[in-house]
Design an enzyme around this catalytic site. Structure first.
Site, PDB file in Angstrom:
ATOM      1  N   SER A  38      11.751  -3.477  -6.741  1.00  0.00           N
ATOM      2  CA  SER A  38      11.909  -2.591  -7.895  1.00  0.00           C
ATOM      3  C   SER A  38      11.541  -3.304  -9.186  1.00  0.00           C
ATOM      4  CB  SER A  38      13.347  -2.092  -7.997  1.00  0.00           C
ATOM      5  OG  SER A  38      13.478  -1.283  -9.149  1.00  0.00           O
TER       6      SER A  38
ATOM      7  N   GLU B 222      18.753   5.736  -9.604  1.00  0.00           N
ATOM      8  CA  GLU B 222      17.792   5.830 -10.722  1.00  0.00           C
ATOM      9  C   GLU B 222      17.596   7.301 -11.118  1.00  0.00           C
ATOM     10  OE1 GLU B 222      14.034   3.631 -10.036  1.00  0.00           O
ATOM     11  OE2 GLU B 222      13.004   5.512 -10.429  1.00  0.00           O
TER      12      GLU B 222
ATOM     13  N   HIS C 262      18.948   2.737  -4.363  1.00  0.00           N
ATOM     14  CA  HIS C 262      18.655   2.299  -5.740  1.00  0.00           C
ATOM     15  C   HIS C 262      17.876   3.400  -6.457  1.00  0.00           C
ATOM     16  CE1 HIS C 262      15.647   0.890  -8.629  1.00  0.00           C
ATOM     17  NE2 HIS C 262      16.506  -0.035  -9.002  1.00  0.00           N
ATOM     18  N   ASN C 263      16.858   3.917  -5.797  1.00  0.00           N
ATOM     19  CA  ASN C 263      16.039   4.956  -6.437  1.00  0.00           C
ATOM     20  C   ASN C 263      16.837   6.245  -6.640  1.00  0.00           C
ATOM     21  OD1 ASN C 263      13.996   3.064  -6.191  1.00  0.00           O
ATOM     22  ND2 ASN C 263      12.448   4.590  -5.709  1.00  0.00           N
TER      23      ASN C 263
ATOM     24  N   LYS D 135      16.973   0.007  -1.125  1.00  0.00           N
ATOM     25  CA  LYS D 135      16.013   0.369  -2.189  1.00  0.00           C
ATOM     26  C   LYS D 135      15.979   1.886  -2.386  1.00  0.00           C
ATOM     27  CE  LYS D 135      12.626   0.067  -5.239  1.00  0.00           C
ATOM     28  NZ  LYS D 135      11.925   1.290  -5.376  1.00  0.00           N
TER      29      LYS D 135
ATOM     30  N   VAL E 118       0.852  -1.200   0.000  1.00  0.00           N
ATOM     31  CA  VAL E 118       0.000   0.000   0.000  1.00  0.00           C
ATOM     32  C   VAL E 118       0.881   1.241   0.000  1.00  0.00           C
ATOM     33  CG1 VAL E 118      -1.824  -1.236   1.235  1.00  0.00           C
ATOM     34  CG2 VAL E 118      -0.243   0.227   2.524  1.00  0.00           C
TER      35      VAL E 118
HETATM   36  N1  NAP Z   1       4.193   1.948  -8.819  1.00  0.00           N
HETATM   37  C1  NAP Z   1       5.447   1.537  -8.885  1.00  0.00           C
HETATM   38  O1  NAP Z   1       6.073   1.462  -9.959  1.00  0.00           O
HETATM   39  C2  NAP Z   1       6.158   1.109  -7.637  1.00  0.00           C
HETATM   40  C3  NAP Z   1       7.383   0.424  -7.745  1.00  0.00           C
HETATM   41  C4  NAP Z   1       8.023  -0.024  -6.591  1.00  0.00           C
HETATM   42  C5  NAP Z   1       7.449   0.216  -5.365  1.00  0.00           C
HETATM   43  N2  NAP Z   1       6.264   0.885  -5.285  1.00  0.00           N
HETATM   44  C6  NAP Z   1       5.669   1.034  -3.947  1.00  0.00           C
HETATM   45  O2  NAP Z   1       4.731  -0.023  -3.776  1.00  0.00           O
HETATM   46  C7  NAP Z   1       3.607   0.422  -3.002  1.00  0.00           C
HETATM   47  C8  NAP Z   1       2.333   0.228  -3.818  1.00  0.00           C
HETATM   48  O3  NAP Z   1       2.439   1.007  -4.986  1.00  0.00           O
HETATM   49  P1  NAP Z   1       1.257   1.096  -6.060  1.00  0.00           P
HETATM   50  O4  NAP Z   1       1.734   2.046  -7.090  1.00  0.00           O
HETATM   51  O5  NAP Z   1       0.838  -0.276  -6.437  1.00  0.00           O
HETATM   52  O6  NAP Z   1       0.048   1.682  -5.236  1.00  0.00           O
HETATM   53  P2  NAP Z   1      -0.195   3.097  -4.511  1.00  0.00           P
HETATM   54  O7  NAP Z   1      -0.905   3.977  -5.456  1.00  0.00           O
HETATM   55  O8  NAP Z   1       1.064   3.577  -3.902  1.00  0.00           O
HETATM   56  O9  NAP Z   1      -1.188   2.659  -3.326  1.00  0.00           O
HETATM   57  C9  NAP Z   1      -2.517   2.226  -3.593  1.00  0.00           C
HETATM   58  C10 NAP Z   1      -2.890   1.102  -2.661  1.00  0.00           C
HETATM   59  O10 NAP Z   1      -2.790   1.533  -1.286  1.00  0.00           O
HETATM   60  C11 NAP Z   1      -4.038   1.265  -0.649  1.00  0.00           C
HETATM   61  N3  NAP Z   1      -4.238   2.212   0.449  1.00  0.00           N
HETATM   62  C12 NAP Z   1      -4.031   3.543   0.425  1.00  0.00           C
HETATM   63  N4  NAP Z   1      -4.303   4.072   1.633  1.00  0.00           N
HETATM   64  C13 NAP Z   1      -4.688   3.049   2.429  1.00  0.00           C
HETATM   65  C14 NAP Z   1      -5.088   2.955   3.781  1.00  0.00           C
HETATM   66  N5  NAP Z   1      -5.118   4.026   4.576  1.00  0.00           N
HETATM   67  N6  NAP Z   1      -5.415   1.741   4.265  1.00  0.00           N
HETATM   68  C15 NAP Z   1      -5.359   0.644   3.479  1.00  0.00           C
HETATM   69  N7  NAP Z   1      -4.983   0.665   2.197  1.00  0.00           N
HETATM   70  C16 NAP Z   1      -4.643   1.860   1.672  1.00  0.00           C
HETATM   71  C17 NAP Z   1      -5.053   1.425  -1.744  1.00  0.00           C
HETATM   72  O11 NAP Z   1      -6.267   0.838  -1.380  1.00  0.00           O
HETATM   73  P3  NAP Z   1      -7.632   1.304  -2.105  1.00  0.00           P
HETATM   74  O12 NAP Z   1      -7.687   0.560  -3.376  1.00  0.00           O
HETATM   75  O13 NAP Z   1      -8.680   0.902  -1.147  1.00  0.00           O
HETATM   76  O14 NAP Z   1      -7.545   2.776  -2.285  1.00  0.00           O
HETATM   77  C18 NAP Z   1      -4.342   0.692  -2.874  1.00  0.00           C
HETATM   78  O15 NAP Z   1      -4.424  -0.689  -2.737  1.00  0.00           O
HETATM   79  C19 NAP Z   1       3.905   1.876  -2.658  1.00  0.00           C
HETATM   80  O16 NAP Z   1       4.518   1.935  -1.397  1.00  0.00           O
HETATM   81  C20 NAP Z   1       4.886   2.305  -3.735  1.00  0.00           C
HETATM   82  O17 NAP Z   1       5.734   3.344  -3.314  1.00  0.00           O
HETATM   83  C21 NAP Z   1       5.607   1.314  -6.382  1.00  0.00           C
HETATM   84  O1  6PG Z   2      12.289   0.810  -8.443  1.00  0.00           O
HETATM   85  C1  6PG Z   2      11.207   1.072  -8.957  1.00  0.00           C
HETATM   86  O2  6PG Z   2      10.394   0.241  -9.371  1.00  0.00           O
HETATM   87  C2  6PG Z   2      10.857   2.543  -9.093  1.00  0.00           C
HETATM   88  O3  6PG Z   2      11.896   3.335  -8.615  1.00  0.00           O
HETATM   89  C3  6PG Z   2       9.645   2.818  -8.259  1.00  0.00           C
HETATM   90  O4  6PG Z   2      10.023   2.762  -6.921  1.00  0.00           O
HETATM   91  C4  6PG Z   2       8.880   4.071  -8.641  1.00  0.00           C
HETATM   92  O5  6PG Z   2       8.586   4.094  -9.986  1.00  0.00           O
HETATM   93  C5  6PG Z   2       9.563   5.313  -8.174  1.00  0.00           C
HETATM   94  O6  6PG Z   2       9.163   5.478  -6.831  1.00  0.00           O
HETATM   95  C6  6PG Z   2       9.165   6.535  -8.927  1.00  0.00           C
HETATM   96  O7  6PG Z   2       9.760   7.541  -8.249  1.00  0.00           O
HETATM   97  P1  6PG Z   2       9.507   9.054  -8.506  1.00  0.00           P
HETATM   98  O8  6PG Z   2       8.015   9.250  -8.588  1.00  0.00           O
HETATM   99  O9  6PG Z   2      10.073   9.703  -7.308  1.00  0.00           O
HETATM  100  O10 6PG Z   2      10.186   9.362  -9.781  1.00  0.00           O
END
Ligand code: NAP
Ligand code: 6PG
Length: 483
Positions: free
Chosen positions: A136, A197, A193-194, A190, A82
């Site tokens: 990542s 990035e 890493h970012n 991590k 989340v």
């Molecule tokens: N996107 C990427 O490329 C990426 C890559 C690596 C790591 N991450 C990390 O992985 C995590 C998930 O990323 P994401 O992009 O898939 O989603 P996100 O947009 O960061 O989070 C959405 C998720 O969080 C839940 N959520 C938000 N507030 C909440 C609360 N108060 N209680 C319970 N659930 C809550 C949402 O539930 P609802 O559906 O109910 O709103 C939804 O399932 C984050 O920490 C992000 O930084 C993301």
């Molecule tokens: O390793 C990864 O998969 C990415 O780094 C992931 O963590 C995300 O895409 C970044 O959080 C974006 O970061 P910014 O929104 O700060 O560019």
């Protein structure tokens, strides 16, 4: 679709938070034969996943946290995906209240490592294992094999490692997942890493800008250069996708897409965290810092608008040999990239020493070779460098990188000189070169800084020829006393 929860169908792992990352990791787990319990705050995401991908493996649908926890084999393993920050704390609290001693909570979000240290300590007191795992690779990596950086107790990795390794990217038969170290180490790594990035993306952006403004190439022409570079020592995921983005034509206007995207880069925070942590640790991560500041400057739209038209000077001669300058840019990129990685690995070493994590840089180079955003051919070279000498004082001093910079140095300087004379901003190229020059300098002006500090604040200085601290009586007879 499996919706009933009964003892014969207990899941090996549960995933809560089924947005982009969580849903794809859940599918990845299921595709690898694991039974996955699904949970999301709003049930719609759970149902959408089951509706679209329920046939890809064995899923257990749950609505409440109690149902979710009851659907898991013991010791229970739950992966939280989340939003970082308060939402993660809220979900951990709900889960911890429903779980039992020996169960494992994994936070796969981009958590701040100090939060992970706090959470691990507090859950330990409640008999629960907490694993802060950096993940990542974005959407595609989550589904087909990310790079996974799990921290936390070594004992919990025994129960978790094989499962995580099964879904991670594989390079030469080695999974891009390994136990990083205690408590917040996985999220620290991590974060760095970012940060790398960010630096990598900024350097690529500067190269692109030089092609446009110094050589007058079009985005499509620049895409071809990046495609070519991707067959050489610059081969990397970020170079590859740069070519894809530059090739893209906007359907609405017929213009290159890059020309219709607003030039203000956003940031979720991990780059900023890296720089803040580096400041606290006293590690110069100049490439990463320039990248974070460059994004901030790009977003200062009002100021930028007001500043358009400021003088650029009269030194405006463009490079006469485009082929040579293209080569120069490629070498400047490679050398600056070496600096950015060297600085990132320095920060990891400093974090490891500060928190007593005993991190192994070679292991990180190994698990960053695939799955993650900074994956690159280059990482093999970094792994080799640490395999040869785990105690390298700086990556730059490894024979391969030392030689690579020696071969690049004149190109690197030409690029910075040309950019400065044409008024093309290259903060990351220039600061990386300045870092390199400062690192290799026999004497730095820091001696003068020390003299100034002693003058205005009696802060003392060390001498090159004697032990101890000294102070000059600046307001008196200017003789020196031992402090
Ligand atoms: N996107 C990427 O490329 C990426 C890559 C690596 C790591 N991450 C990390 O992985 C995590 C998930 O990323 P994401 O992009 O898939 O989603 P996100 O947009 O960061 O989070 C959405 C998720 O969080 C839940 N959520 C938000 N507030 C909440 C609360 N108060 N209680 C319970 N659930 C809550 C949402 O539930 P609802 O559906 O109910 O709103 C939804 O399932 C984050 O920490 C992000 O930084 C993301
Ligand atoms: O390793 C990864 O998969 C990415 O780094 C992931 O963590 C995300 O895409 C970044 O959080 C974006 O970061 P910014 O929104 O700060 O560019």
């Amino acid at each position: 679709m499996t919706s009933a929860v009964n003892s014969s169908e207990l899941a090996q792992i549960g995933v809560t938070g089924l947005a982009v990352m969580g849903s794809n990791i859940a599918r990845n787990l299921a595709r690898h034969g694991h039974t996955v319990a699904l949970h999301n705050r709003s049930i719609a995401k759970t149902d959408a996943l089951l509706e679209e991908h329920g046939s890809e493996g064995k899923f257990v649908r749950t609505e409440t946290i109690e149902e979710f926890v009851a659907a898991l084999q013991k010791p229970r393993r739950v992966l939280i995906m989340v939003k970082a920050g308060d939402p993660t704390d809220a979900v951990i609290e709900e889960l911890a209240s429903a779980m039992e001693e020996g169960d494992i909570i994994i936070d796969g979000g981009n958590a701040l490592y100090t939060d992970t240290i706090r959470r691990e300590a507090s859950l330990k007191e409640r008999g629960l294992h907490f694993v802060g795992a950096g993940i990542s690779g974005g959407e595609e990596g989550a589904l087909n094999g990310p790079s996974i950086m799990p921290g936390g107790p070594a004992e919990s990795y025994k129960a978790l490692g094989p499962l995580l390794e099964s879904i991670a990217a594989q390079v030469d038969g080695t999974p891009c997942c390994t136990h990083i170290g205690p408590d917040g180490s996985g999220h620290f790594v991590k974060m760095v890493h970012n940060g790398i990035e960010y630096a990598d993306m900024q350097l690529i952006g500067e190269a692109y800008n030089l092609f446009r403004d110094a050589l007058d190439l079009t985005p499509a022409q620049i895409a071809d250069v990046f495609t070519e570079w991707n067959n050489g020592d610059l081969e990397s995921y970020l170079v590859e996708i740069t070519a894809e983005v530059l090739k893209q034509v906007d359907a609405k206007t017929g213009q290159p897409l890059v020309d219709v995207i607003v030039d203000a880069a956003e940031q979720k925070g991990t780059g900023r965290w890296t720089v803040k942590a580096a400041l606290d640790l006293g590690v110069p991560v100049t490439g990463i810092a320039e990248a974070v500041f460059a994004r901030a400057l790009s977003g200062s739209r009002t100021q930028r608008k007001a500043a358009v038209g400021l003088a650029s000077g009269t030194l405006s001669e463009k490079p006469s040999d485009a082929e040579q300058f293209t080569h120069d840019i490629s070498r400047a990129l490679y050398a600056s990239k070496i600096v950015a990685y060297a600085q990132g690995f320095d920060q990891i070493a400093a974090g490891s020493a500060e928190y007593d994590w005993n991190l192994h840089p070679g292991d990180l180079a190994t698990i960053w070779r695939g799955g993650c955003i900074i994956r690159a051919r280059f990482l093999d070279r970094i792994k080799d460098a640490y395999d040869d000498n785990a105690e390298l004082p700086s990556l730059i001093l490894a024979p391969y990188f030392r030689e690579a910079i020696e071969n690049a140095i004149d190109s690197w300087r030409r690029v910075v000189i040309t950019a400065a004379s044409l008024g093309i901003p290259v903060p990351a190229f220039a600061s990386s070169l300045a870092y390199y020059d400062a690192l290799r300098a026999e004497r730095l002006p820091a001696a003068l800084t020390q003299g100034q500090r002693d003058f205005f604040g009696a802060h003392t200085y060390e001498r090159t020829d004697s032990e101890g601290k000294f102070h000059t009586l600046w307001s008196g007879d200017r003789s020196e006393v031992q402090a």
